[in-house]
Design a protein around this motif. Structure first.
Motif, PDB file in Angstrom:
ATOM      1  N   SER A   5       0.835  -1.198   0.000  1.00 17.62           N
ATOM      2  CA  SER A   5       0.000   0.000   0.000  1.00 17.62           C
ATOM      3  C   SER A   5       0.874   1.255   0.000  1.00 17.62           C
ATOM      4  CB  SER A   5      -0.908   0.014   1.237  1.00 17.62           C
ATOM      5  OG  SER A   5      -0.159   0.233   2.409  1.00 17.62           O
ATOM      6  N   GLN A   6       0.267   2.338  -0.376  1.00 17.34           N
ATOM      7  CA  GLN A   6       0.963   3.624  -0.373  1.00 17.34           C
ATOM      8  C   GLN A   6       1.341   4.019   1.047  1.00 17.34           C
ATOM      9  OE1 GLN A   6       1.989   5.283  -3.099  1.00 17.34           O
ATOM     10  NE2 GLN A   6       3.052   6.677  -1.705  1.00 17.34           N
ATOM     11  N   TYR A   7       0.516   3.640   2.016  1.00 19.94           N
ATOM     12  CA  TYR A   7       0.786   3.934   3.423  1.00 19.94           C
ATOM     13  C   TYR A   7       2.111   3.299   3.849  1.00 19.94           C
ATOM     14  CZ  TYR A   7       0.078   4.057   8.488  1.00 19.94           C
ATOM     15  OH  TYR A   7       0.227   4.267   9.831  1.00 19.94           O
ATOM     16  N   ASN A   8       2.337   2.044   3.465  1.00 21.56           N
ATOM     17  CA  ASN A   8       3.591   1.359   3.797  1.00 21.56           C
ATOM     18  C   ASN A   8       4.785   2.007   3.102  1.00 21.56           C
ATOM     19  OD1 ASN A   8       2.220  -0.430   5.398  1.00 21.56           O
ATOM     20  ND2 ASN A   8       2.225  -2.087   3.916  1.00 21.56           N
ATOM     21  N   VAL A   9       4.606   2.404   1.852  1.00 24.96           N
ATOM     22  CA  VAL A   9       5.680   3.075   1.116  1.00 24.96           C
ATOM     23  C   VAL A   9       6.050   4.382   1.812  1.00 24.96           C
ATOM     24  CG1 VAL A   9       6.276   4.247  -1.049  1.00 24.96           C
ATOM     25  CG2 VAL A   9       5.118   2.041  -1.100  1.00 24.96           C
ATOM     26  N   ASP A  10       5.035   5.150   2.202  1.00 27.33           N
ATOM     27  CA  ASP A  10       5.287   6.421   2.888  1.00 27.33           C
ATOM     28  C   ASP A  10       6.014   6.191   4.213  1.00 27.33           C
ATOM     29  OD1 ASP A  10       4.014   7.716   0.833  1.00 27.33           O
ATOM     30  OD2 ASP A  10       2.131   8.028   1.924  1.00 27.33           O
ATOM     31  N   GLY A  11       5.636   5.154   4.938  1.00 33.95           N
ATOM     32  CA  GLY A  11       6.297   4.838   6.201  1.00 33.95           C
ATOM     33  C   GLY A  11       7.751   4.468   5.999  1.00 33.95           C
ATOM     34  N   ARG A  12       8.020   3.618   5.026  1.00 32.11           N
ATOM     35  CA  ARG A  12       9.400   3.217   4.739  1.00 32.11           C
ATOM     36  C   ARG A  12      10.234   4.398   4.279  1.00 32.11           C
ATOM     37  NH1 ARG A  12       8.875  -2.538   1.539  1.00 32.11           N
ATOM     38  NH2 ARG A  12       8.028  -3.711   3.288  1.00 32.11           N
ATOM     39  N   LEU A  13       9.653   5.243   3.452  1.00 33.65           N
ATOM     40  CA  LEU A  13      10.363   6.424   2.964  1.00 33.65           C
ATOM     41  C   LEU A  13      10.701   7.368   4.118  1.00 33.65           C
ATOM     42  CD1 LEU A  13      11.394   7.665   0.362  1.00 33.65           C
ATOM     43  CD2 LEU A  13       9.210   8.833   0.121  1.00 33.65           C
ATOM     44  N   PHE A  14       9.769   7.533   5.048  1.00 31.23           N
ATOM     45  CA  PHE A  14      10.016   8.384   6.210  1.00 31.23           C
ATOM     46  C   PHE A  14      11.164   7.830   7.062  1.00 31.23           C
ATOM     47  CE2 PHE A  14       9.247   9.367  10.712  1.00 31.23           C
ATOM     48  CZ  PHE A  14       9.403  10.743  10.667  1.00 31.23           C
ATOM     49  N   ILE A  15      11.156   6.519   7.302  1.00 32.11           N
ATOM     50  CA  ILE A  15      12.216   5.888   8.099  1.00 32.11           C
ATOM     51  C   ILE A  15      13.574   6.068   7.416  1.00 32.11           C
ATOM     52  CG2 ILE A  15      13.115   3.676   8.958  1.00 32.11           C
ATOM     53  CD1 ILE A  15      10.737   4.779  10.562  1.00 32.11           C
ATOM     54  N   LYS A  16      13.613   5.892   6.094  1.00 34.19           N
ATOM     55  CA  LYS A  16      14.864   6.074   5.353  1.00 34.19           C
ATOM     56  C   LYS A  16      15.339   7.531   5.433  1.00 34.19           C
ATOM     57  CE  LYS A  16      14.464   2.265   2.118  1.00 34.19           C
ATOM     58  NZ  LYS A  16      15.720   1.563   2.376  1.00 34.19           N
ATOM     59  N   LEU A  20      18.818   8.756   7.092  1.00 32.65           N
ATOM     60  CA  LEU A  20      19.766   9.573   6.330  1.00 32.65           C
ATOM     61  C   LEU A  20      20.214  10.791   7.130  1.00 32.65           C
ATOM     62  CD1 LEU A  20      21.243  10.119   3.653  1.00 32.65           C
ATOM     63  CD2 LEU A  20      19.193  11.341   2.897  1.00 32.65           C
ATOM     64  N   ILE A  21      19.290  11.415   7.832  1.00 31.39           N
ATOM     65  CA  ILE A  21      19.630  12.574   8.671  1.00 31.39           C
ATOM     66  C   ILE A  21      20.599  12.155   9.774  1.00 31.39           C
ATOM     67  CG2 ILE A  21      18.693  14.225  10.351  1.00 31.39           C
ATOM     68  CD1 ILE A  21      16.141  14.290   8.575  1.00 31.39           C
TER      69      ILE A  21
END
Length: 87
Positions: A5-16, A20-21
Motif C-alpha cells: 500500500s501507499q501507506y507502507n511506502v510512505d512509512g518506509r520512505l520516512f524511516i529512510k 539519512l539525517i
C-alpha cells in the motif's frame, strides 16, 4: 520500493529519511572530530549497538558499563555519561 500500500511506502520512505539525517550528522561529527581515522560509520553504530539498558520493576533503568571506545565516541558527540544514567 515494493509494498502492498501507499501507506507502507510512505512509512518506509520516512524511516529512510530519518536514517539519512542521523547518518549525515554522525558523518559530520566524525569528520569534525577526526574519528574517521579510527572508525567507519558502520563500526561506530556497531559499537553503540552494544549498549544495554536493563529494566527492573519499580526501579530506574540501569545502563551497562561503557567501554573505552564508547566513551571516546560519546566525548566526540558531546554526550555526558551522567546524562545516560538518568535515562
Amino acid at each position: 520500493m515494493r509494498a502492498h500500500s501507499q501507506y507502507n511506502v510512505d512509512g518506509r520512505l520516512f524511516i529512510k529519511f530519518v536514517a539519512l539525517i542521523i547518518y549525515a550528522e554522525a558523518s559530520r561529527v566524525m569528520k569534525e572530530k577526526k574519528l574517521f581515522n579510527k572508525y567507519t560509520v558502520k563500526e561506530l553504530f556497531a559499537e553503540l549497538k552494544k549498549l544495554k539498558i536493563t529494566h527492573i520493576e519499580k526501579n530506574d533503568p540501569i545502563l551497562s558499563e561503557l567501554s573505552k571506545r564508547q566513551k571516546i565516541i560519546f566525548d566526540a558527540f558531546g554526550i555526558q555519561e551522567d546524562t545516560l544514567h538518568s535515562y
